[in-house]
Design a protein around this motif. Structure first.
Motif, PDB file in Angstrom:
ATOM      1  N   ASN A 107     -10.212 -18.629  21.203  1.00  0.00           N
ATOM      2  CA  ASN A 107     -11.129 -17.506  21.021  1.00  0.00           C
ATOM      3  C   ASN A 107     -11.823 -17.099  22.318  1.00  0.00           C
ATOM      4  N   LEU A 108     -11.730 -17.965  23.333  1.00  0.00           N
ATOM      5  CA  LEU A 108     -12.347 -17.654  24.619  1.00  0.00           C
ATOM      6  C   LEU A 108     -11.429 -16.870  25.545  1.00  0.00           C
ATOM      7  N   GLY A 109     -10.145 -16.741  25.172  1.00  0.00           N
ATOM      8  CA  GLY A 109      -9.229 -15.988  26.011  1.00  0.00           C
ATOM      9  C   GLY A 109      -7.777 -16.316  25.703  1.00  0.00           C
ATOM     10  N   TRP A 110      -6.869 -15.365  26.023  1.00  0.00           N
ATOM     11  CA  TRP A 110      -5.458 -15.508  25.690  1.00  0.00           C
ATOM     12  C   TRP A 110      -4.586 -15.227  26.905  1.00  0.00           C
ATOM     13  N   SER A 111      -3.424 -15.841  26.890  1.00  0.00           N
ATOM     14  CA  SER A 111      -2.443 -15.615  27.949  1.00  0.00           C
ATOM     15  C   SER A 111      -1.738 -14.279  27.732  1.00  0.00           C
ATOM     16  N   ALA A 112      -0.868 -13.947  28.676  1.00  0.00           N
ATOM     17  CA  ALA A 112       0.072 -12.849  28.460  1.00  0.00           C
ATOM     18  C   ALA A 112       1.040 -13.231  27.345  1.00  0.00           C
ATOM     19  N   VAL A 113       1.837 -12.285  26.890  1.00  0.00           N
ATOM     20  CA  VAL A 113       2.851 -12.547  25.863  1.00  0.00           C
ATOM     21  C   VAL A 113       4.156 -12.920  26.556  1.00  0.00           C
ATOM     22  N   TYR A 114       4.668 -14.100  26.235  1.00  0.00           N
ATOM     23  CA  TYR A 114       5.931 -14.594  26.782  1.00  0.00           C
ATOM     24  C   TYR A 114       6.982 -14.612  25.671  1.00  0.00           C
ATOM     25  N   ASN A 115       8.188 -15.026  26.019  1.00  0.00           N
ATOM     26  CA  ASN A 115       9.228 -15.130  24.996  1.00  0.00           C
ATOM     27  C   ASN A 115      10.173 -16.266  25.329  1.00  0.00           C
ATOM     28  N   PHE A 116      10.883 -16.758  24.322  1.00  0.00           N
ATOM     29  CA  PHE A 116      11.947 -17.744  24.499  1.00  0.00           C
ATOM     30  C   PHE A 116      12.982 -17.526  23.415  1.00  0.00           C
ATOM     31  N   LYS A 117      14.160 -18.070  23.650  1.00  0.00           N
ATOM     32  CA  LYS A 117      15.261 -17.948  22.685  1.00  0.00           C
ATOM     33  C   LYS A 117      15.708 -19.339  22.273  1.00  0.00           C
ATOM     34  N   THR A 118      15.799 -19.584  20.986  1.00  0.00           N
ATOM     35  CA  THR A 118      16.265 -20.876  20.494  1.00  0.00           C
ATOM     36  C   THR A 118      17.784 -20.957  20.602  1.00  0.00           C
ATOM     37  N   PRO A 119      18.326 -22.166  20.714  1.00  0.00           N
ATOM     38  CA  PRO A 119      19.787 -22.311  20.822  1.00  0.00           C
ATOM     39  C   PRO A 119      20.466 -22.094  19.478  1.00  0.00           C
ATOM     40  N   PRO A 120      21.783 -21.898  19.496  1.00  0.00           N
ATOM     41  CA  PRO A 120      22.531 -21.811  18.239  1.00  0.00           C
ATOM     42  C   PRO A 120      22.447 -23.120  17.459  1.00  0.00           C
ATOM     43  N   ALA A 121      22.758 -23.065  16.185  1.00  0.00           N
ATOM     44  CA  ALA A 121      22.758 -24.266  15.354  1.00  0.00           C
ATOM     45  C   ALA A 121      23.933 -25.168  15.734  1.00  0.00           C
ATOM     46  N   GLY A 122      23.765 -26.465  15.514  1.00  0.00           N
ATOM     47  CA  GLY A 122      24.843 -27.416  15.730  1.00  0.00           C
ATOM     48  C   GLY A 122      25.051 -27.782  17.190  1.00  0.00           C
ATOM     49  N   ASP A 123      26.144 -28.491  17.456  1.00  0.00           N
ATOM     50  CA  ASP A 123      26.441 -29.001  18.797  1.00  0.00           C
ATOM     51  C   ASP A 123      27.528 -28.215  19.516  1.00  0.00           C
ATOM     52  N   LYS A 124      28.183 -27.314  18.823  1.00  0.00           N
ATOM     53  CA  LYS A 124      29.344 -26.641  19.412  1.00  0.00           C
ATOM     54  C   LYS A 124      28.937 -25.297  20.015  1.00  0.00           C
ATOM     55  N   TRP A 125      28.101 -25.381  21.030  1.00  0.00           N
ATOM     56  CA  TRP A 125      27.769 -24.214  21.830  1.00  0.00           C
ATOM     57  C   TRP A 125      27.715 -24.641  23.282  1.00  0.00           C
ATOM     58  N   SER A 126      27.590 -23.701  24.194  1.00  0.00           N
ATOM     59  CA  SER A 126      27.797 -23.976  25.621  1.00  0.00           C
ATOM     60  C   SER A 126      26.527 -23.722  26.419  1.00  0.00           C
ATOM     61  N   PRO A 127      25.672 -24.738  26.591  1.00  0.00           N
ATOM     62  CA  PRO A 127      24.429 -24.533  27.335  1.00  0.00           C
ATOM     63  C   PRO A 127      24.662 -24.345  28.829  1.00  0.00           C
ATOM     64  N   SER A 128      23.784 -23.545  29.432  1.00  0.00           N
ATOM     65  CA  SER A 128      23.772 -23.334  30.883  1.00  0.00           C
ATOM     66  C   SER A 128      22.423 -23.787  31.422  1.00  0.00           C
TER      67      SER A 128
END
Length: 404
Positions: free
Chosen positions: A78-99
């Motif tokens: 209530n004393l102050g807020w940051s800017a608005v940021y964003n993030f993306k969650t990874p796909p479900a499961g283990d069969k995806w290709s992280p960088s």
């Protein structure tokens, strides 16, 4: 921000004054009446310097997030807020290709790679960042003001993707208190050691510094070694390697290097983390990593980039003459400590050892793309050469497990 599991994100920030609140507002679209409000915890941190400066570290965990989804968020009270940021969650499961982008030894001054890393991050190139020790040079300097400034510098990276870390020798002051407090990694190792899964990779972070700063006691060294034995044994179980075949470790000081300046790493002497403590040879990691089939090991500390041939006990174990990184018979080690700091670059030895496959002392950082269960791709970015790729290679494995 860091990842606690595939579906959890932890947001961390600091305030100079006590707010008595730690709150994150987030949603898929940042609309006031649709925001999810999550409260967390805070702790008071007093730096060990003469001024004993105080700040408050806030930590909020966002749980049960939907896979493959972009969220927007802000943090504060209530004393102050940051800017608005964003993030993306990874796909479900283990069969995806992280960088990922991976590097060590980046300071508040001369952070040569930071602008390019910020640009890459804003373009959505990475699912996570790994910083392999040595931050700010140093976080405790000037009563921790340098640490404050460094955290502000990396905000344009760490507010958008998980920023995963391990301690280096420059974090040692006051028993690593700035590191332990500012970074809240997953697990119960006080951020000194932990592991996490991302796509087909099991990542393992550990502290090389427990071998060198024994004034703080032997307990951390023994606890870490016991944890590493257990974590690697579990990751190497057939059912787990079927889901996440790659095991990649990262710690700050290297097992092998080719810098004449280093008192314990001139290509001939035995490093503590490789062989264990002097004379006793206790708690060495090379045999442990070999036994449990670690595929790739990242290090930093030396202010250059070096790619090694697959190596064990100073011997090269290439997959074949024509394809050294196809089914290699030992772990592959990479030293990536050239992100940029006020200690500048370091020279290579006059006579490079046979296990040195490629080296560069350009400022830069490493990229990793885990394509699937059989293929990893690596490239080294040179900031000196305006982002040119000065080294690239594939690691290909048909089978994962202990080396024989």
């Amino acid at each position: 921000m860091y990842t606690n599991s595939l579906q959890d994100i932890v947001v961390t920030w600091s305030t100079r004054s006590s707010t008595n609140q730690s709150v994150v507002n987030f949603a898929e679209h940042y609309i006031h009446d649709k925001l999810i409000i999550v409260s967390g915890i805070w702790q008071r941190f007093q730096d060990g310097g003469k001024q004993a400066r105080t700040q408050y570290i806030h930590k909020v965990t966002l749980t049960s997030l939907k896979p493959d989804t972009r969220y927007e968020y802000s943090c504060g009270s209530n004393l102050g807020w940051s800017a608005v940021y964003n993030f993306k969650t990874p796909p479900a499961g283990d069969k995806w290709s992280p960088s990922l982008a991976i590097y060590g030894d980046m300071g508040n001054e001369n952070a040569q790679s930071l602008a390019r890393l910020q640009q890459d991050t804003q373009h959505g190139m990475y699912d996570a960042i790994i910083h392999v020790g040595d931050f700010a040079y140093d976080m405790d300097t000037n009563d921790a003001r340098v640490g404050d400034e460094f955290m502000r510098q990396i905000e344009t990276v760490a507010a958008y993707v998980p920023y995963m870390v391990c301690p280096g020798n420059h974090e040692e002051k006051y028993n690593f208190s700035n590191y332990r407090t500012r970074f809240n990694m997953p697990g119960e190792g006080d951020s000194l050691w932990y592991s996490f899964n991302m796509g087909p990779v099991h990542f393992v972070s550990f502290s090389t510094e427990v071998y060198y700063f024994l004034d703080y006691g032997m307990k951390l060294l023994t606890k870490q070694f016991e944890w590493l034995e257990q974590d690697l044994a579990e990751a190497n179980l057939p059912e787990n390697r079927a889901k996440r075949p790659w095991i990649i470790t990262y710690g700050h000081r290297p097992m092998y290097c080719s810098d004449d300046k280093e008192y314990d790493c001139d290509g001939n002497l035995e490093t503590y983390i490789r062989q264990g403590l002097p004379l006793l040879k206790w708690f060495g990691l090379e045999d442990l990593f070999y036994k449990h089939g670690v595929d790739v090991e990242f290090f930093a500390h030396e202010h250059f980039y070096t790619r090694l041939w697959p190596i064990y006990d100073f011997k090269v174990y290439n997959g074949s003459t024509d394809a050294p990184y196809t089914n290699p018979k030992a772990p592959i080690q990479i030293i990536t400590g050239s992100a940029g700091c006020n200690e500048n670059r370091e020279p290579f030895s006059t006579n490079l050892p046979d296990w040195n496959a490629f080296h560069s002392n350009d400022y830069g950082y490493t990229r990793l793309k885990a394509h699937n269960a059989t293929h990893l791709y690596f490239e080294q970015v040179s900031d000196d050469k305006d982002g040119q790729i000065v080294d690239s290679f594939w690691v290909i494995k048909d089978k994962h497990g202990a080396y024989s």
